[in-house]
Design an enzyme around this catalytic site. Structure first.
Site, PDB file in Angstrom:
ATOM      1  N   LYS A   1       0.853  -1.196   0.000  1.00  0.00           N
ATOM      2  CA  LYS A   1       0.000   0.000   0.000  1.00  0.00           C
ATOM      3  C   LYS A   1       0.884   1.240   0.000  1.00  0.00           C
ATOM      4  O   LYS A   1       1.783   1.380   0.831  1.00  0.00           O
ATOM      5  CB  LYS A   1      -0.893   0.027   1.240  1.00  0.00           C
TER       6      LYS A   1
ATOM      7  N   LYS B   1      -7.588   8.072  -1.176  1.00  0.00           N
ATOM      8  CA  LYS B   1      -8.825   8.606  -0.559  1.00  0.00           C
ATOM      9  C   LYS B   1      -9.340   9.839  -1.314  1.00  0.00           C
ATOM     10  O   LYS B   1      -9.528  10.917  -0.757  1.00  0.00           O
ATOM     11  CB  LYS B   1      -8.590   8.939   0.913  1.00  0.00           C
TER      12      LYS B   1
ATOM     13  N   ASP C   1     -13.934  14.560  -4.809  1.00  0.00           N
ATOM     14  CA  ASP C   1     -14.038  15.784  -5.618  1.00  0.00           C
ATOM     15  C   ASP C   1     -15.321  15.688  -6.431  1.00  0.00           C
ATOM     16  O   ASP C   1     -16.109  14.745  -6.253  1.00  0.00           O
ATOM     17  CB  ASP C   1     -12.802  15.927  -6.531  1.00  0.00           C
TER      18      ASP C   1
HETATM   19  O1  C5P Z   1       1.111   1.317  10.985  1.00  0.00           O
HETATM   20  P1  C5P Z   1      -0.282   0.789  10.855  1.00  0.00           P
HETATM   21  O2  C5P Z   1      -0.350  -0.712  10.765  1.00  0.00           O
HETATM   22  O3  C5P Z   1      -1.217   1.357  11.900  1.00  0.00           O
HETATM   23  O4  C5P Z   1      -0.746   1.329   9.422  1.00  0.00           O
HETATM   24  C1  C5P Z   1      -2.036   1.175   8.957  1.00  0.00           C
HETATM   25  C2  C5P Z   1      -2.152   1.811   7.613  1.00  0.00           C
HETATM   26  O5  C5P Z   1      -3.524   1.853   7.262  1.00  0.00           O
HETATM   27  C3  C5P Z   1      -1.659   3.252   7.538  1.00  0.00           C
HETATM   28  O6  C5P Z   1      -1.158   3.446   6.223  1.00  0.00           O
HETATM   29  C4  C5P Z   1      -2.896   4.071   7.759  1.00  0.00           C
HETATM   30  O7  C5P Z   1      -2.843   5.318   7.123  1.00  0.00           O
HETATM   31  C5  C5P Z   1      -3.943   3.201   7.091  1.00  0.00           C
HETATM   32  N1  C5P Z   1      -5.283   3.400   7.573  1.00  0.00           N
HETATM   33  C6  C5P Z   1      -5.663   3.239   8.893  1.00  0.00           C
HETATM   34  N2  C5P Z   1      -6.945   3.441   9.261  1.00  0.00           N
HETATM   35  C7  C5P Z   1      -7.847   3.787   8.349  1.00  0.00           C
HETATM   36  C8  C5P Z   1      -7.479   3.947   7.018  1.00  0.00           C
HETATM   37  C9  C5P Z   1      -6.174   3.736   6.656  1.00  0.00           C
HETATM   38  O8  C5P Z   1      -4.851   2.902   9.738  1.00  0.00           O
HETATM   39  N3  C5P Z   1      -9.081   3.954   8.715  1.00  0.00           N
END
Ligand code: C5P
Length: 231
Positions: free
Chosen positions: A33, A63, A66
């Site tokens: 990702k 995300k 627009d």
């Molecule tokens: O480091 P971590 O495992 O918490 O990362 C989770 C990833 O998922 C990050 O890139 C974060 O921006 C993304 N994310 C999240 N919660 C959301 C949407 C996306 O943690 N609701």
């Protein structure tokens, strides 16, 4: 064979550091990702390189939100990088326009229902309608599916209630906020282990810090794969 249910969040500032991590992970990760944090650090070039040269699958977490015409053009442009997943906000006009922009490609459009970092007070501040958060998440997911979303992003706690929707059949649920049983939750408040997220209906889990902050990222990824293999 690599288990693509694990998606590793490359939340690093630039493409060089992202590539170093991807090389350390090797075949322990087949799906990455790349988000807004790396956009100005060569994120799209890295996405292209990981896909074309390393055969990895790519999730662009942009995300988008627009007017319909702009979403359609943006998604058509991004689809030239041949990503597998792209996030947009779950508003029906956005999802519909994104699907049109993705027409003719294999890109899957994933809808964000309500950011998991928001609570009811945040929704009030943003003038979002009254109601309990899980009910609003379910309603947003339903509307996104009706607009043609290929899937949704959901916290592990939301995965089961979305999976229970009739329209969720054949759609993807992708879940961040996943932590190995023995790891530090960081700022994630509503967490689940990899296996429990999958049991609750997630098709893919997104894990960032427990892997990229680990002293041995490959071992950290492997322990998550081991947990997933129990499902
Ligand atoms: O480091 P971590 O495992 O918490 O990362 C989770 C990833 O998922 C990050 O890139 C974060 O921006 C993304 N994310 C999240 N919660 C959301 C949407 C996306 O943690 N609701």
């Amino acid at each position: 064979m690599t288990d693509d249910r694990l998606i590793v969040a490359l939340d690093l500032p630039d493409a060089v550091q992202g590539l170093v991590l991807a090389e350390k992970l090797g075949d322990a990760c087949g799906f990455y990702k790349i988000g807004l944090g790396m956009l100005t650090g060569g994120g799209l070039a890295l996405a292209n390189e990981l896909k074309q040269e390393h055969g990895k699958r790519i999730f662009l977490d942009m995300k988008l939100f627009d007017i319909a015409a702009t979403i359609e053009t943006a998604v058509r442009g991004l689809s030239q990088f041949d990503p597998d997943f792209l996030t947009v906000h779950g508003d029906p006009h956005v999802v519909d326009a994104a699907k049109q922009g993705a027409a003719g490609s294999d890109l899957k459009i994933l809808a964000v229902t309500i950011l998991t970092s928001l609570d009811r007070a945040d929704l009030d501040a943003g003038l979002m309608k009254a109601g309990a958060l899980p009910d609003l998440v379910r309603e947003r997911a339903q509307k996104a599916f009706a607009a043609g979303a290929d899937g949704v992003i959901a916290s592990p706690q939301e995965a089961a209630l979305i999976r229970a929707l009739p329209d969720a059949k054949g759609r993807l649920i992708v879940t961040p906020g996943v932590r190995p049983a023995d790891s530090d939750p960081g700022d994630q408040k509503r967490i689940a282990t990899p296996a429990s997220a999958v049991r609750d209906g997630a098709d893919h889990i997104v894990v960032g810090r427990p892997i990229w902050q680990a002293s041995d990222p490959r071992a950290a990824a492997q322990s998550i794969l081991d947990d997933l293999s129990k499902t």
